[in-house]
Design a protein around this motif. Structure first.
Motif, PDB file in Angstrom:
ATOM      1  N   GLY A 175       0.842  -1.176   0.020  1.00 54.27           N
ATOM      2  CA  GLY A 175       0.063  -0.081  -0.048  1.00 54.27           C
ATOM      3  C   GLY A 175       0.960   1.126  -0.149  1.00 54.27           C
ATOM      4  O   GLY A 175       1.989   1.236   0.357  1.00 54.27           O
ATOM      5  N   ASP A 176       0.221   2.314  -0.625  1.00 57.43           N
ATOM      6  CA  ASP A 176       1.165   3.554  -0.674  1.00 57.43           C
ATOM      7  C   ASP A 176       0.534   4.536   0.324  1.00 57.43           C
ATOM      8  O   ASP A 176       1.079   5.594   0.402  1.00 57.43           O
ATOM      9  CB  ASP A 176       0.963   4.256  -2.108  1.00 57.43           C
ATOM     10  N   CYS A 177      -0.530   4.317   1.176  1.00 54.31           N
ATOM     11  CA  CYS A 177      -0.910   5.330   2.086  1.00 54.31           C
ATOM     12  C   CYS A 177      -1.672   6.608   1.674  1.00 54.31           C
ATOM     13  O   CYS A 177      -1.635   7.358   2.507  1.00 54.31           O
ATOM     14  CB  CYS A 177       0.073   5.535   3.286  1.00 54.31           C
ATOM     15  N   VAL A 178      -1.819   6.481   0.391  1.00 53.77           N
ATOM     16  CA  VAL A 178      -2.339   7.774  -0.367  1.00 53.77           C
ATOM     17  C   VAL A 178      -3.911   7.636  -0.121  1.00 53.77           C
ATOM     18  O   VAL A 178      -4.487   6.743  -0.483  1.00 53.77           O
ATOM     19  CB  VAL A 178      -1.972   7.765  -1.745  1.00 53.77           C
ATOM     20  N   GLU A 195      -4.776   8.580  -8.360  1.00 47.22           N
ATOM     21  CA  GLU A 195      -5.005   8.698  -9.880  1.00 47.22           C
ATOM     22  C   GLU A 195      -5.387   7.507 -10.639  1.00 47.22           C
ATOM     23  O   GLU A 195      -5.980   7.297 -11.357  1.00 47.22           O
ATOM     24  CB  GLU A 195      -3.899   9.553 -10.477  1.00 47.22           C
ATOM     25  N   ARG A 196      -4.443   6.329 -10.162  1.00 45.00           N
ATOM     26  CA  ARG A 196      -4.720   5.001 -10.652  1.00 45.00           C
ATOM     27  C   ARG A 196      -6.039   4.148  -9.869  1.00 45.00           C
ATOM     28  O   ARG A 196      -6.663   4.652  -8.911  1.00 45.00           O
ATOM     29  CB  ARG A 196      -3.665   4.164 -10.346  1.00 45.00           C
ATOM     30  N   PRO A 197      -6.515   3.093 -10.650  1.00 44.57           N
ATOM     31  CA  PRO A 197      -7.579   2.433 -10.167  1.00 44.57           C
ATOM     32  C   PRO A 197      -7.387   2.087  -8.766  1.00 44.57           C
ATOM     33  O   PRO A 197      -6.303   1.537  -8.382  1.00 44.57           O
ATOM     34  CB  PRO A 197      -7.852   1.491 -11.336  1.00 44.57           C
ATOM     35  N   ILE A 198      -8.233   1.641  -7.783  1.00 46.46           N
ATOM     36  CA  ILE A 198      -8.224   1.242  -6.600  1.00 46.46           C
ATOM     37  C   ILE A 198      -7.418  -0.086  -6.516  1.00 46.46           C
ATOM     38  O   ILE A 198      -6.646  -0.581  -5.998  1.00 46.46           O
ATOM     39  CB  ILE A 198      -9.795   1.391  -5.895  1.00 46.46           C
ATOM     40  N   HIS A 199      -8.026  -0.976  -7.545  1.00 50.08           N
ATOM     41  CA  HIS A 199      -7.641  -2.312  -8.087  1.00 50.08           C
ATOM     42  C   HIS A 199      -7.001  -2.336  -9.273  1.00 50.08           C
ATOM     43  O   HIS A 199      -7.546  -1.810 -10.337  1.00 50.08           O
ATOM     44  CB  HIS A 199      -8.539  -3.371  -7.682  1.00 50.08           C
ATOM     45  N   GLU A 200      -5.991  -3.001  -9.313  1.00 55.08           N
ATOM     46  CA  GLU A 200      -5.152  -2.930 -10.802  1.00 55.08           C
ATOM     47  C   GLU A 200      -6.068  -3.624 -11.814  1.00 55.08           C
ATOM     48  O   GLU A 200      -6.004  -3.361 -12.920  1.00 55.08           O
ATOM     49  CB  GLU A 200      -3.906  -3.672 -10.742  1.00 55.08           C
ATOM     50  N   LEU A 201      -6.961  -4.519 -11.361  1.00 52.18           N
ATOM     51  CA  LEU A 201      -7.811  -5.235 -12.208  1.00 52.18           C
ATOM     52  C   LEU A 201      -9.038  -4.684 -12.694  1.00 52.18           C
ATOM     53  O   LEU A 201      -9.716  -4.945 -13.620  1.00 52.18           O
ATOM     54  CB  LEU A 201      -8.092  -6.749 -11.824  1.00 52.18           C
ATOM     55  N   GLN A 202      -9.255  -3.270 -11.995  1.00 56.59           N
ATOM     56  CA  GLN A 202     -10.580  -2.928 -12.604  1.00 56.59           C
ATOM     57  C   GLN A 202     -10.522  -2.154 -13.849  1.00 56.59           C
ATOM     58  O   GLN A 202      -9.525  -1.777 -14.192  1.00 56.59           O
ATOM     59  CB  GLN A 202     -11.098  -1.536 -11.344  1.00 56.59           C
ATOM     60  N   GLY A 203     -11.517  -2.079 -14.545  1.00 59.43           N
ATOM     61  CA  GLY A 203     -11.615  -1.621 -15.767  1.00 59.43           C
ATOM     62  C   GLY A 203     -11.258  -2.747 -17.041  1.00 59.43           C
ATOM     63  O   GLY A 203     -11.156  -2.200 -18.218  1.00 59.43           O
ATOM     64  N   GLN A 204     -11.002  -3.682 -16.513  1.00 57.07           N
ATOM     65  CA  GLN A 204     -10.431  -4.870 -17.302  1.00 57.07           C
ATOM     66  C   GLN A 204     -11.078  -6.109 -16.935  1.00 57.07           C
ATOM     67  O   GLN A 204     -11.306  -6.262 -15.805  1.00 57.07           O
ATOM     68  CB  GLN A 204      -9.131  -4.782 -17.884  1.00 57.07           C
ATOM     69  N   ARG A 205     -11.213  -7.180 -18.059  1.00 61.99           N
ATOM     70  CA  ARG A 205     -11.637  -8.619 -17.416  1.00 61.99           C
ATOM     71  C   ARG A 205     -10.497  -9.352 -16.780  1.00 61.99           C
ATOM     72  O   ARG A 205      -9.371  -9.045 -17.351  1.00 61.99           O
ATOM     73  CB  ARG A 205     -11.996  -9.285 -18.724  1.00 61.99           C
ATOM     74  N   SER A 206     -10.820  -9.795 -15.586  1.00 60.98           N
ATOM     75  CA  SER A 206     -10.049 -10.841 -15.129  1.00 60.98           C
ATOM     76  C   SER A 206      -9.529 -11.870 -15.731  1.00 60.98           C
ATOM     77  O   SER A 206     -10.103 -12.311 -16.824  1.00 60.98           O
ATOM     78  CB  SER A 206     -10.558 -11.278 -13.773  1.00 60.98           C
ATOM     79  N   PRO A 207      -8.027 -12.279 -15.844  1.00 67.55           N
ATOM     80  CA  PRO A 207      -7.597 -13.526 -16.521  1.00 67.55           C
ATOM     81  C   PRO A 207      -8.450 -14.668 -16.251  1.00 67.55           C
ATOM     82  O   PRO A 207      -8.525 -15.595 -17.236  1.00 67.55           O
ATOM     83  CB  PRO A 207      -6.065 -13.452 -15.987  1.00 67.55           C
TER      84      PRO A 207
END
Length: 344
Positions: free
Chosen positions: A318-321, A327-339
């Motif tokens: 975590g970056d504690c921001v 600025e980036r999505p909360i979860h890296e997988l958001q906005g795309q289909r999961s593998p």
């Protein structure tokens, strides 16, 4: 998700006559939970885990009851913002899609119950959920692995569940009690060490494994599922030094020293005098002194929250921001289909 998984495993070891296990296998857009989250339902009313913030659980449990009754696995998709969708649109405003697989609990013991034993052996097993046979989802635990198995078929979901965080606390004073309670709520495995047996009682620390050590003898460290987070907070200089000297020889993911900067500096100096050499670089690199994030507040509960927040951030990258400033999505997988996504 480790805390949910441990609870689910515990309930799987207490089987009922009929049940179902729900797995979140894919997300698109916003989702409260990540792929791999699970929800367990037994027909006697017991349940564990979760696959959303609670907005779709009632409907999911209705599907789980039917799957348990029929013995036939089911794929269910939810669109959490489609108000006009008469089938799946729940109008929650979460703006995401969730794909779930629901499997009947007809295996005894369920493969997931193998995970704690494999973790104790230092393995990182992969869990595979195979949906290629219609109506027959099959869970397998594959070892040794450490990475999700690559599958070309989207009807196979794989994940590598992490064991829960291990927290070792040196000290059993009153200020450790809120730390133990909060860590237990997070599902962490907790061990507490002290030289004072009178303080090490189950009534004070109901969720921890308790260890006594004597002056001049290093604490007997338990076998760990993963490199632990360690907090030294005995308020006894000699006890903290004994534990710090032990940690010079034991890999830990995080070490926190409670106290002022001056006390922490004295502790490092005493350690180097005892070792006759500079403190080991890996130990220095992973130590936070003083321990905790600056969250404001005062008192043992606020300090406990500060400590656990820093451990969570360090061990989970975590970056504690503040999320409002991220600025980036909360979860890296958001906005795309999961593998692990199911094909349409």
């Amino acid at each position: 998700m480790a805390e949910d998984l441990l609870q689910i495993i515990h309930e799987l070891e207490r089987p009922s006559t009929r049940g179902a296990l729900v797995t979140l296998v894919a997300i698109e857009g916003s989702s409260y939970r990540r792929p791999g989250a699970r929800l367990l339902w037994w027909d006697d009313g017991r349940r564990a885990g979760g696959i959303s913030g609670g907005c779709i659980e009632a409907d999911v449990l209705a599907h789980a009851e039917e799957v348990a009754r029929s013995g036939i696995s089911r794929h269910v998709a939810y669109n959490t913002d489609a108000d006009g969708d008469p089938v799946f649109g729940l109008g929650t405003g979460c703006e995401g899609r969730l794909d779930l697989l629901i499997e009947p609990l007809d295996q005894s013991p369920h493969p997931l119950t193998r995970l704690p034993t494999l973790w104790r052996q230092g393995l990182r097993p992969c869990v595979s959920l195979d949906w290629r046979s219609p109506g027959q989802a099959r869970t397998q635990v594959l070892v040794p692995n450490g990475v999700a198995v690559s599958q070309s078929d989207s009807r196979v979901f794989t994940s590598v569940p992490e064991p829960p965080i291990e927290l070792w606390i040196v000290g059993a004073g009153d200020d450790v009690q809120p730390l133990e309670r909060m860590a237990a709520n997070l599902g962490w495995r907790i061990h507490i060490f002290d030289t004072r047996p009178a303080l090490l009682t189950p009534s004070r620390f109901p969720s921890a494994v308790l260890h006594t050590f004597a002056h001049g003898n290093a604490p007997a460290l338990p076998a760990a599922w993963r490199a632990p987070a360690v907090v030294l907070m005995s308020h006894r200089f000699r006890d903290d030094l004994e534990a710090l000297a032990t940690l010079a020889q034991v890999p830990a993911a995080y070490v926190g020293l409670l106290g002022s900067r001056r006390r922490c500096e004295r502790l490092w100096a005493a350690l180097e005098e005892r070792l006759g050499a500079p403190a080991p670089a890996p130990l220095v690199a992973r130590t936070r002194a003083p321990v905790g994030l600056h969250l404001g507040g005062d008192g043992p509960a606020s300090i406990a929250l500060s400590i656990l927040s820093e451990i969570q951030a360090v061990l989970c990258d975590g970056d504690c921001v503040p999320l409002a400033h991220r600025e980036r999505p909360i979860h890296e997988l958001q906005g795309q289909r999961s593998p692990g996504s199911l094909g349409e």
